[in-house]
Design a protein around this motif. Sequence first.
Motif, short mmCIF file in Angstrom:
data_model
loop_
_atom_site.label_atom_id
_atom_site.label_comp_id
_atom_site.label_asym_id
_atom_site.label_seq_id
_atom_site.Cartn_x
_atom_site.Cartn_y
_atom_site.Cartn_z
N VAL A 58 0.86 -1.18 0.00
CA VAL A 58 0.00 0.00 0.00
C VAL A 58 0.90 1.23 0.00
O VAL A 58 1.85 1.32 0.78
CB VAL A 58 -0.92 0.03 1.23
N ALA A 59 0.60 2.15 -0.90
CA ALA A 59 1.37 3.39 -0.98
C ALA A 59 0.43 4.57 -0.98
O ALA A 59 -0.70 4.49 -1.50
CB ALA A 59 2.24 3.40 -2.24
N TYR A 60 0.88 5.65 -0.39
CA TYR A 60 0.06 6.86 -0.33
C TYR A 60 0.96 8.07 -0.52
O TYR A 60 2.00 8.20 0.12
CB TYR A 60 -0.67 6.96 1.01
N GLU A 61 0.56 8.93 -1.45
CA GLU A 61 1.31 10.16 -1.71
C GLU A 61 0.72 11.28 -0.86
O GLU A 61 -0.46 11.62 -1.00
CB GLU A 61 1.24 10.54 -3.19
N VAL A 62 1.53 11.80 0.03
CA VAL A 62 1.07 12.87 0.91
C VAL A 62 0.97 14.16 0.10
O VAL A 62 1.95 14.61 -0.49
CB VAL A 62 2.04 13.06 2.09
N ASP A 63 -0.21 14.71 0.07
CA ASP A 63 -0.47 15.92 -0.72
C ASP A 63 -0.12 17.16 0.11
O ASP A 63 -1.00 17.92 0.53
CB ASP A 63 -1.93 15.94 -1.18
N LEU A 64 1.17 17.35 0.33
CA LEU A 64 1.61 18.42 1.22
C LEU A 64 1.25 19.80 0.71
O LEU A 64 0.89 20.69 1.48
CB LEU A 64 3.13 18.32 1.43
N PHE A 65 1.37 20.01 -0.59
CA PHE A 65 1.18 21.34 -1.15
C PHE A 65 -0.09 21.45 -2.02
O PHE A 65 -0.23 22.38 -2.79
CB PHE A 65 2.42 21.74 -1.97
N GLY A 66 -0.97 20.47 -1.88
CA GLY A 66 -2.28 20.57 -2.51
C GLY A 66 -2.29 20.36 -4.01
O GLY A 66 -3.25 20.76 -4.67
N ALA A 67 -1.25 19.72 -4.57
CA ALA A 67 -1.23 19.52 -6.02
C ALA A 67 -2.37 18.61 -6.47
O ALA A 67 -3.10 18.92 -7.41
CB ALA A 67 0.12 18.93 -6.45
N ASN A 68 -2.54 17.48 -5.76
CA ASN A 68 -3.59 16.54 -6.16
C ASN A 68 -4.99 17.12 -5.91
O ASN A 68 -5.91 16.92 -6.72
CB ASN A 68 -3.44 15.23 -5.38
N ALA A 69 -5.14 17.84 -4.80
CA ALA A 69 -6.44 18.44 -4.51
C ALA A 69 -6.80 19.50 -5.55
O ALA A 69 -7.94 19.58 -6.02
CB ALA A 69 -6.43 19.05 -3.12
N ASN A 70 -5.81 20.31 -5.92
CA ASN A 70 -6.07 21.33 -6.94
C ASN A 70 -6.31 20.70 -8.30
O ASN A 70 -7.11 21.21 -9.11
CB ASN A 70 -4.90 22.31 -7.01
N ASN A 71 -5.63 19.59 -8.57
CA ASN A 71 -5.85 18.90 -9.84
C ASN A 71 -7.27 18.36 -9.92
O ASN A 71 -7.94 18.45 -10.96
CB ASN A 71 -4.83 17.78 -9.99
N ARG A 72 -7.74 17.79 -8.81
CA ARG A 72 -9.13 17.32 -8.77
C ARG A 72 -10.10 18.48 -8.86
O ARG A 72 -11.12 18.41 -9.56
CB ARG A 72 -9.37 16.54 -7.48
N ARG A 73 -9.80 19.58 -8.17
CA ARG A 73 -10.67 20.76 -8.22
C ARG A 73 -10.74 21.30 -9.65
O ARG A 73 -11.81 21.69 -10.13
CB ARG A 73 -10.14 21.81 -7.26
N SER A 74 -9.60 21.31 -10.35
CA SER A 74 -9.60 21.76 -11.74
C SER A 74 -10.47 20.86 -12.61
O SER A 74 -11.19 21.34 -13.50
CB SER A 74 -8.17 21.78 -12.26
N GLY A 75 -10.42 19.54 -12.33
CA GLY A 75 -11.25 18.61 -13.09
C GLY A 75 -12.74 18.84 -12.86
O GLY A 75 -13.54 18.77 -13.80
#
Length: 310
Positions: free
Chosen positions: A121-138
């Motif tokens: 199991v692996a998890y990328e810690v979204d420290l600077f909100g890149a993944n959250a902003n990418n989802r928000r953009s989508g």
Amino acid sequence: MKKIIALLFVTSLTACSLAPDYQRPEIKSGQEWKNNFRTAQAIDQNWWKEFNSPELNELIDRAVTYNADLAASIQRVEQARAQARIAGAALLPSVAADARYGVDDGRNSSTQRSWSAGLSVAYEVDLFGANANNRRSGLYGVAAADFERAALALIVTSDTVQRYADLLTLQERIRLTNETILIFKDTLNIVQARFTEGSASGLELAQQKAALANAQAGLESLRQQQAITASALAILVGEPAQDFSPDFDVILNQLSIPDIVPLQPSSLLERRPDIRASEERLKAANADIGVARAILFPGLSIGASGALIA
């Protein structure tokens, strides 16, 4: 170790976002019309039904169902939704599993069999909100695609109504032109008889023939316009032009003309789906700035694995 993982997980939940705060652009728009117009509520989405024409309602239904451009826009909305789901998947842990089975057939009489299974199991810690902003953009992209579909639907329905009204107008003009030609023919017969008797001049006879010829030429032009307009309407409703031959029973003056009262100028901007789509694209671009900024910083991933061997 468990405390460290829990701390990193909490940190990822409260990760900062490097996207700038979205601010709607200020557009200078008057709060009232220059002339004194009455205000009204927003028009119904099925506004064309106010014409009280079953033929028009059927055409709109066919246009909404079979128009190729609208069908493509619906698929673009579904594509945007799929892309948003893909973008959101980065916020979830990734799980990988593998299994192996082996047979050791050595020199001794016994055959050894073994198998193993592993899970990571692996998890990328979204420290600077890149993944959250990418989802928000989508998600903003989904909203923009939906508004673009609504804008295209408005164009298709309004064009269908316009072509329908044009065909009714041409149908009425053709009817009147045919009646005019009959009158001109009767008048020509009278002038021809008078010319034969010597009571009408050759100029009068020539003028009447010219009037009849002009009316006949005008009729041919109207029929060409009717064919072109019918072809345009056929494209809107998604039918081959050669198989589309509208023959409307309604005449133009039988349509009920809706009483459309405009809203305030600022409210009109809120009602336009093309403007709303542009704003959603602007919000998506604003979120993309956060994604681009986060790439400049290091990433952090945590993982765990386990194996079972027998």
